[in-house]
Write an enzyme that holds these catalytic residues in place. Structure first.
Site, short mmCIF file in Angstrom:
data_model
loop_
_atom_site.label_atom_id
_atom_site.label_comp_id
_atom_site.label_asym_id
_atom_site.label_seq_id
_atom_site.Cartn_x
_atom_site.Cartn_y
_atom_site.Cartn_z
N ARG A 19 0.80 -1.22 0.00
CA ARG A 19 0.00 0.00 0.00
C ARG A 19 0.83 1.28 0.00
NH1 ARG A 19 -2.86 -3.69 1.84
NH2 ARG A 19 -0.94 -4.20 2.88
N THR A 20 1.77 1.33 0.94
CA THR A 20 2.44 2.61 1.14
C THR A 20 3.19 3.01 -0.12
OG1 THR A 20 2.60 2.10 3.48
CG2 THR A 20 3.97 3.90 2.68
N LYS A 29 25.40 -3.58 -1.33
CA LYS A 29 26.87 -3.51 -1.48
C LYS A 29 27.50 -2.79 -0.30
CE LYS A 29 26.51 -2.91 -6.49
NZ LYS A 29 26.81 -1.94 -7.56
N ARG A 73 11.30 3.95 3.30
CA ARG A 73 10.94 2.95 4.34
C ARG A 73 12.19 2.14 4.63
NH1 ARG A 73 5.79 -0.94 4.41
NH2 ARG A 73 4.97 1.03 5.18
N HIS A 87 5.31 5.93 11.61
CA HIS A 87 4.78 5.79 10.24
C HIS A 87 3.80 6.95 10.01
CE1 HIS A 87 3.43 4.17 6.55
NE2 HIS A 87 3.20 2.92 6.88
C1 NCD Z 1 1.88 -1.02 8.23
C2 NCD Z 1 3.38 -0.85 8.34
O1 NCD Z 1 4.11 -1.06 7.37
O2 NCD Z 1 3.78 -0.46 9.43
N1 NCD Z 1 1.47 -1.22 6.90
C3 NCD Z 1 1.20 -0.11 6.15
O3 NCD Z 1 2.05 0.67 5.84
N2 NCD Z 1 -0.08 0.11 5.82
C4 NCD Z 1 1.31 -2.03 9.16
C5 NCD Z 1 1.86 -3.42 9.14
O4 NCD Z 1 2.76 -3.75 8.38
O5 NCD Z 1 1.37 -4.20 9.94
#
Ligand code: NCD
Length: 304
Positions: free
Chosen positions: A51-52, A80, A101, A129
């Site tokens: 999703r993100t 690397k 991320r 997040h």
């Molecule tokens: C979440 C995350 O990555 O922290 N997912 C997301 O970005 N919607 C929640 C999860 O992974 O459980």
């Protein structure tokens, strides 16, 4: 130049403005479709995501911009041995904005110190997040018509769940928020959330292990997955993973107008039958996430 590393990097008022802007984008997409023409977002994902990452990419494409990036550390020079500080200096030469991320807490913050483009934290380890929080706030606001005077139940892995930490930090700024923190004892919210966020701001909260007992008083139920990848051993994960499963039967205990949120991915913690309950808001939460990310990109690029 601004970044979004922590949910508090934007004031409550600025956060509200982003939510309002995201609603305008939803209603009038054509008004925004060329705002980011010739701009690029780099999505640097050192950890899995569906999703993100794709919502950031869709957001930029909806704004007329384009996307570069990688979706795993293995396919980048991190494999690397390149540092985040060096990678971001390189990416700054290519893109106008970046979403990162990373499994290490603080990696996006470190990147922001070396970056000449806005950095967005798209999830750092078990820490924060903040863009999921924007999606959560947008969903709560749409469902309940307000962000104040709410009893919010957070259920599941409150220790490692970064979306939980960011949501608590952010929504604690609205009046009349009360939290019911529902988790196994081993997965309680970290002390810093209690001692640095809840207590100093006099936010009402209770901790419990009992979902059924809590359900009847909640306006929002925020379910989470037990964060397998942050456990030190498989045994503990297996023992804790099914601590809470929201079923149709349990939903009978909840208010008629409660909303069920989940940042997704879901594993087992919400039975599939709950999806057709009108209180289930987790798939619209995904869609809301794309609009708030559009608003955020515009804001950080000074185009809003
Ligand atoms: C979440 C995350 O990555 O922290 N997912 C997301 O970005 N919607 C929640 C999860 O992974 O459980």
């Amino acid at each position: 130049m601004r970044h979004l590393i922590d949910p508090l990097d934007f004031t409550k008022e600025e956060t509200e403005e982003l939510l309002v802007l995201s609603e305008d984008i939803r209603r009038n997409p054509e008004k925004y479709q060329d705002k980011c023409a010739h701009k690029k977002i780099a999505t640097l994902f050192y950890e899995p995501s569906t999703r993100t990452r794709l919502s950031f990419e869709s957001a930029m494409i909806n704004l007329g911009g384009s996307v570069i990036g990688f979706s795993s550390a293995n396919s980048s020079s991190a494999s690397k041995g390149e540092s985040v500080a060096d990678t971001i200096r390189v990416i700054s030469a290519f893109a106008d904005i970046t979403a990162i991320r990373h499994p290490k807490e603080g990696a996006p913050m470190r990147a922001s110190m070396f970056s000449s483009i806005p950095v967005i934290n798209a999830g750092d380890g078990g820490h924060q997040h903040p863009t999921q929080t924007l999606a959560d706030l947008a969903t709560i606001r749409r469902r309940k018509g307000r962000l104040n005077n709410l009893v919010i139940g957070l259920c599941g892995d409150l220790k490692f769940g970064r979306t939980v930490h960011s949501l608590i930090k952010s929504i604690s700024r609205w009046d009349g928020i009360k939290f019911v923190l529902i988790s196994p004892t081993e997965l309680k919210v970290p002390d810093y959330i209690i001692n640095e966020v809840l207590k100093p701001n006099n936010i009402e909260f209770e901790e419990t292990t009992d979902l059924e007992d809590a359900l009847g008083k909640l306006d929002i139920l925020y379910m989470t997955r037990v964060q397998k990848e942050r456990f030190f051993n498989e045994e503990d994960y297996v023992r804790l993973k099914d601590s809470y499963i929201l079923t149709e039967k349990k939903m009978e205990l909840a208010k008629e107008d409660m909303a069920v949120l989940h940042p997704l991915p879901r594993v087992n913690e919400i039975a599939l039958a709950v999806d057709k309950d009108p209180r289930a808001a987790y798939f619209e939460q995904v869609q809301n996430g794309m609009y708030v990310r559009e608003a955020l990109i515009l804001k950080l690029l000074n185009l809003a």
